[in-house]
Motif scaffolding. Structure first.
Motif, PDB file in Angstrom:
ATOM      1  N   ASP A  11     -14.031  -2.968  12.381  1.00  0.00           N
ATOM      2  CA  ASP A  11     -14.048  -4.323  12.701  1.00  0.00           C
ATOM      3  C   ASP A  11     -14.713  -5.120  11.589  1.00  0.00           C
ATOM      4  O   ASP A  11     -14.509  -6.440  11.658  1.00  0.00           O
ATOM      5  CB  ASP A  11     -14.703  -4.607  14.027  1.00  0.00           C
ATOM      6  CG  ASP A  11     -14.112  -4.085  15.329  1.00  0.00           C
ATOM      7  OD1 ASP A  11     -12.878  -4.351  15.210  1.00  0.00           O
ATOM      8  OD2 ASP A  11     -14.630  -4.202  16.234  1.00  0.00           O
ATOM      9  N   ASN A  12     -14.986  -4.316  10.602  1.00  0.00           N
ATOM     10  CA  ASN A  12     -15.717  -4.857   9.369  1.00  0.00           C
ATOM     11  C   ASN A  12     -14.498  -5.552   8.551  1.00  0.00           C
ATOM     12  O   ASN A  12     -13.718  -4.413   8.060  1.00  0.00           O
ATOM     13  CB  ASN A  12     -16.681  -3.949   8.831  1.00  0.00           C
ATOM     14  CG  ASN A  12     -17.564  -4.551   7.579  1.00  0.00           C
ATOM     15  OD1 ASN A  12     -16.952  -5.337   6.710  1.00  0.00           O
ATOM     16  ND2 ASN A  12     -18.666  -4.362   7.620  1.00  0.00           N
ATOM     17  N   PRO A  13     -14.566  -6.944   8.168  1.00  0.00           N
ATOM     18  CA  PRO A  13     -13.657  -7.248   7.300  1.00  0.00           C
ATOM     19  C   PRO A  13     -13.508  -6.748   5.766  1.00  0.00           C
ATOM     20  O   PRO A  13     -12.638  -6.963   5.195  1.00  0.00           O
ATOM     21  CB  PRO A  13     -13.848  -9.100   7.433  1.00  0.00           C
ATOM     22  CG  PRO A  13     -15.411  -8.973   7.748  1.00  0.00           C
ATOM     23  CD  PRO A  13     -15.568  -7.840   8.711  1.00  0.00           C
ATOM     24  N   TYR A  14     -14.704  -6.186   5.359  1.00  0.00           N
ATOM     25  CA  TYR A  14     -14.644  -5.432   4.125  1.00  0.00           C
ATOM     26  C   TYR A  14     -14.333  -4.162   4.173  1.00  0.00           C
ATOM     27  O   TYR A  14     -14.584  -3.393   3.093  1.00  0.00           O
ATOM     28  CB  TYR A  14     -15.904  -5.853   3.549  1.00  0.00           C
ATOM     29  CG  TYR A  14     -16.576  -7.283   3.315  1.00  0.00           C
ATOM     30  CD1 TYR A  14     -15.877  -8.025   2.319  1.00  0.00           C
ATOM     31  CD2 TYR A  14     -17.266  -7.803   4.181  1.00  0.00           C
ATOM     32  CE1 TYR A  14     -16.123  -9.285   2.289  1.00  0.00           C
ATOM     33  CE2 TYR A  14     -17.530  -9.361   4.165  1.00  0.00           C
ATOM     34  CZ  TYR A  14     -16.697 -10.016   3.026  1.00  0.00           C
ATOM     35  OH  TYR A  14     -17.101 -11.293   2.804  1.00  0.00           O
ATOM     36  N   PHE A  15     -13.771  -3.460   5.240  1.00  0.00           N
ATOM     37  CA  PHE A  15     -13.328  -2.355   5.497  1.00  0.00           C
ATOM     38  C   PHE A  15     -11.904  -2.106   5.738  1.00  0.00           C
ATOM     39  O   PHE A  15     -11.309  -2.786   6.538  1.00  0.00           O
ATOM     40  CB  PHE A  15     -14.383  -1.409   6.407  1.00  0.00           C
ATOM     41  CG  PHE A  15     -13.829   0.075   6.499  1.00  0.00           C
ATOM     42  CD1 PHE A  15     -14.254   0.948   5.572  1.00  0.00           C
ATOM     43  CD2 PHE A  15     -13.115   0.288   7.671  1.00  0.00           C
ATOM     44  CE1 PHE A  15     -13.889   2.142   5.477  1.00  0.00           C
ATOM     45  CE2 PHE A  15     -12.682   1.672   7.943  1.00  0.00           C
ATOM     46  CZ  PHE A  15     -13.299   2.565   6.637  1.00  0.00           C
ATOM     47  N   GLU A  16     -11.077  -1.161   4.904  1.00  0.00           N
ATOM     48  CA  GLU A  16      -9.925  -1.185   4.879  1.00  0.00           C
ATOM     49  C   GLU A  16      -9.664   0.621   5.098  1.00  0.00           C
ATOM     50  O   GLU A  16     -10.097   1.048   4.330  1.00  0.00           O
ATOM     51  CB  GLU A  16      -8.957  -1.674   4.085  1.00  0.00           C
ATOM     52  CG  GLU A  16      -7.587  -1.687   3.994  1.00  0.00           C
ATOM     53  CD  GLU A  16      -7.003  -2.603   2.850  1.00  0.00           C
ATOM     54  OE1 GLU A  16      -5.674  -2.392   2.785  1.00  0.00           O
ATOM     55  OE2 GLU A  16      -7.708  -3.378   2.319  1.00  0.00           O
ATOM     56  N   LEU A  17      -8.910   0.758   6.206  1.00  0.00           N
ATOM     57  CA  LEU A  17      -8.522   2.398   6.497  1.00  0.00           C
ATOM     58  C   LEU A  17      -6.829   2.431   6.215  1.00  0.00           C
ATOM     59  O   LEU A  17      -6.061   1.623   6.734  1.00  0.00           O
ATOM     60  CB  LEU A  17      -8.750   2.504   7.654  1.00  0.00           C
ATOM     61  CG  LEU A  17      -8.421   3.881   8.151  1.00  0.00           C
ATOM     62  CD1 LEU A  17      -9.059   5.224   7.573  1.00  0.00           C
ATOM     63  CD2 LEU A  17      -8.629   4.336   9.553  1.00  0.00           C
ATOM     64  N   ILE A  18      -6.639   3.334   5.267  1.00  0.00           N
ATOM     65  CA  ILE A  18      -5.460   3.505   5.006  1.00  0.00           C
ATOM     66  C   ILE A  18      -4.989   5.049   4.916  1.00  0.00           C
ATOM     67  O   ILE A  18      -5.716   5.912   4.458  1.00  0.00           O
ATOM     68  CB  ILE A  18      -4.922   3.153   3.455  1.00  0.00           C
ATOM     69  CG1 ILE A  18      -4.995   1.608   3.361  1.00  0.00           C
ATOM     70  CG2 ILE A  18      -3.521   3.675   2.988  1.00  0.00           C
ATOM     71  CD1 ILE A  18      -5.251   1.106   1.901  1.00  0.00           C
ATOM     72  N   ARG A  19      -3.970   5.512   5.844  1.00  0.00           N
ATOM     73  CA  ARG A  19      -3.515   6.725   5.983  1.00  0.00           C
ATOM     74  C   ARG A  19      -2.772   7.396   4.759  1.00  0.00           C
ATOM     75  O   ARG A  19      -1.588   6.734   4.520  1.00  0.00           O
ATOM     76  CB  ARG A  19      -2.681   7.103   7.373  1.00  0.00           C
ATOM     77  CG  ARG A  19      -2.381   8.555   7.825  1.00  0.00           C
ATOM     78  CD  ARG A  19      -1.686   8.734   8.813  1.00  0.00           C
ATOM     79  NE  ARG A  19      -2.065  10.022   9.201  1.00  0.00           N
ATOM     80  CZ  ARG A  19      -2.145  10.519  10.434  1.00  0.00           C
ATOM     81  NH1 ARG A  19      -2.447   9.926  11.296  1.00  0.00           N
ATOM     82  NH2 ARG A  19      -2.266  11.813  10.873  1.00  0.00           N
ATOM     83  N   HIS A  20      -3.129   8.127   4.175  1.00  0.00           N
ATOM     84  CA  HIS A  20      -2.281   8.442   2.615  1.00  0.00           C
ATOM     85  C   HIS A  20      -3.129  10.122   2.312  1.00  0.00           C
ATOM     86  O   HIS A  20      -3.906  10.348   2.427  1.00  0.00           O
ATOM     87  CB  HIS A  20      -2.639   7.705   1.648  1.00  0.00           C
ATOM     88  CG  HIS A  20      -1.932   7.790   0.456  1.00  0.00           C
ATOM     89  ND1 HIS A  20      -0.392   7.405   0.314  1.00  0.00           N
ATOM     90  CD2 HIS A  20      -2.201   8.372  -0.690  1.00  0.00           C
ATOM     91  CE1 HIS A  20      -0.186   7.697  -0.906  1.00  0.00           C
ATOM     92  NE2 HIS A  20      -1.157   8.380  -1.602  1.00  0.00           N
ATOM     93  N   ASP A  21      -1.958  10.489   1.537  1.00  0.00           N
ATOM     94  CA  ASP A  21      -2.274  11.958   1.046  1.00  0.00           C
ATOM     95  C   ASP A  21      -2.492  12.042  -0.543  1.00  0.00           C
ATOM     96  O   ASP A  21      -1.431  11.442  -1.120  1.00  0.00           O
ATOM     97  CB  ASP A  21      -1.121  13.036   1.473  1.00  0.00           C
ATOM     98  CG  ASP A  21      -1.502  14.579   0.932  1.00  0.00           C
ATOM     99  OD1 ASP A  21      -1.991  14.582  -0.089  1.00  0.00           O
ATOM    100  OD2 ASP A  21      -1.105  15.179   2.014  1.00  0.00           O
TER     101      ASP A  21
END
Length: 319
Positions: free
Chosen positions: A48-58
């Motif tokens: 929920d933090n606007p400064y955090f981004e999660l990306i699924r990647h190898d």
């Protein structure tokens, strides 16, 4: 000034703690993970933090983004996981390093490689200074991890010398703490789970082999100090706790702290398992603003026991 920071393996045990700390310091963090050993549950509280981004990647595939710093942590780190698919482990270390170094070169980002004490193999020098070249079996059962990390260090040095990429290399010694995978096969998680379930605690070998156990918060502090260290110091540098404990001492401490009814049993030692591992941290003290571990084994074990105890209370069961 706040930075945009990419963390590969950011949903892993160590990566999740690093994400948390860097966000707390006001940075924008991009977490890259393929969930081979990482878990969304480790970073769900950050989503929920606007400064955090999660990306699924190898990381074995290139990734394009604009960032100021990169922490390259992506790689399975426990024998159970890195031996499960040894070719994938080597690819993650080598191709992952090439792809992230390429990104650092293009964006002029500073990049830190999470290397390992495993580059020393079964050491003939004790404790291990950074100048020691190691005693590694290049075709042994652990070589996919050991040699993958050694090759990654070589790539980092060559990208620095040939392409002027700003690099940092740390060698991480046995690290433990909350968010370890209960089934990762590492000795601290094994012993704690066995003790909490009142199962026999399994020691491989005679129990006299030693390790130096570092609490995860001390490692994260060392990583951040290394990233911020002077430009002409790029390592490698040992980040670990120099206090050495035998497997038997660790098992006895876990039984005592958990009030467990577990008994200790002995099994044959796996191939190429190091008999001693202890960092010489004099270089880290000198170059990283007097860095040294602050959290000693009893306190760190208690925090980790509490974490695993909560998992069991929430209904965790073995797969």
């Amino acid at each position: 000034m706040n930075k945009r920071i990419l963390i590969t393996g950011g949903a892993g045990f160590i990566g999740s703690h690093l994400c948390e700390r860097l966000i707390k310091e006001g940075n924008e963090v991009i977490c890259l993970d393929n969930y081979f050993t990482g878990s969304k549950s480790n970073i769900v509280h950050l989503l929920d933090n606007p400064y955090f981004e999660l990306i699924r990647h190898d990381v074995t595939h290139p990734y394009f983004i604009e960032v100021d710093e990169i922490y390259n942590l992506a790689c399975p780190a426990s024998p159970v996981h890195y031996q499960y698919n040894s070719i994938k482990t080597i690819k993650t270390s080598v191709m992952g390093a090439i792809n992230m170094l390429g990104l650092a070169k293009r964006t002029k980002a500073k990049i830190l490689q999470a290397s390992t004490s495993e580059v020393y193999g079964d050491p003939l020098i004790h404790p291990q200074p950074e100048s020691y070249w190691g005693n590694v079996n290049p075709i042994g059962i652990r070589s996919c991890y050991d040699e993958g990390k050694r090759c990654a260090e070589s790539l980092f040095i060559n990208y620095h010398e040939q392409n002027d990429v700003a690099i940092k290399i740390i060698r991480i010694f046995n690290t433990y703490g909350p968010r370890m995978n209960p089934e990762d096969g590492r000795v601290v998680s094994n012993f704690i789970m066995q003790a909490l379930l009142n199962e026999d605690i399994t020691i491989f070998g005679d129990g006299k082999q030693t390790r130096s156990f570092q609490y995860v918060d001390d490692l994260v502090e060392g990583m951040i100090r290394m990233m911020g260290s002077r430009d002409d110091f790029y390592g490698p540098v040992n980040i670990g706790n120099p206090n050495e404990f035998s497997m038997l001492e660790l098992a006895e401490a876990v039984i005592r702290l958990t009030n467990s009814k577990s008994k200790i049993t002995y099994m044959p030692l796996p191939a190429d398992d190091p008999t001693q591992r202890q960092p010489d941290i004099s270089l880290a003290k000198k170059e990283l603003n007097n860095w040294e571990p602050k959290i000693q084994l009893e306190q760190g074990l208690q925090n980790t026991i509490n974490y695993f105890d909560n998992l069991l209370k929430q209904g965790w069961t073995r797969k």
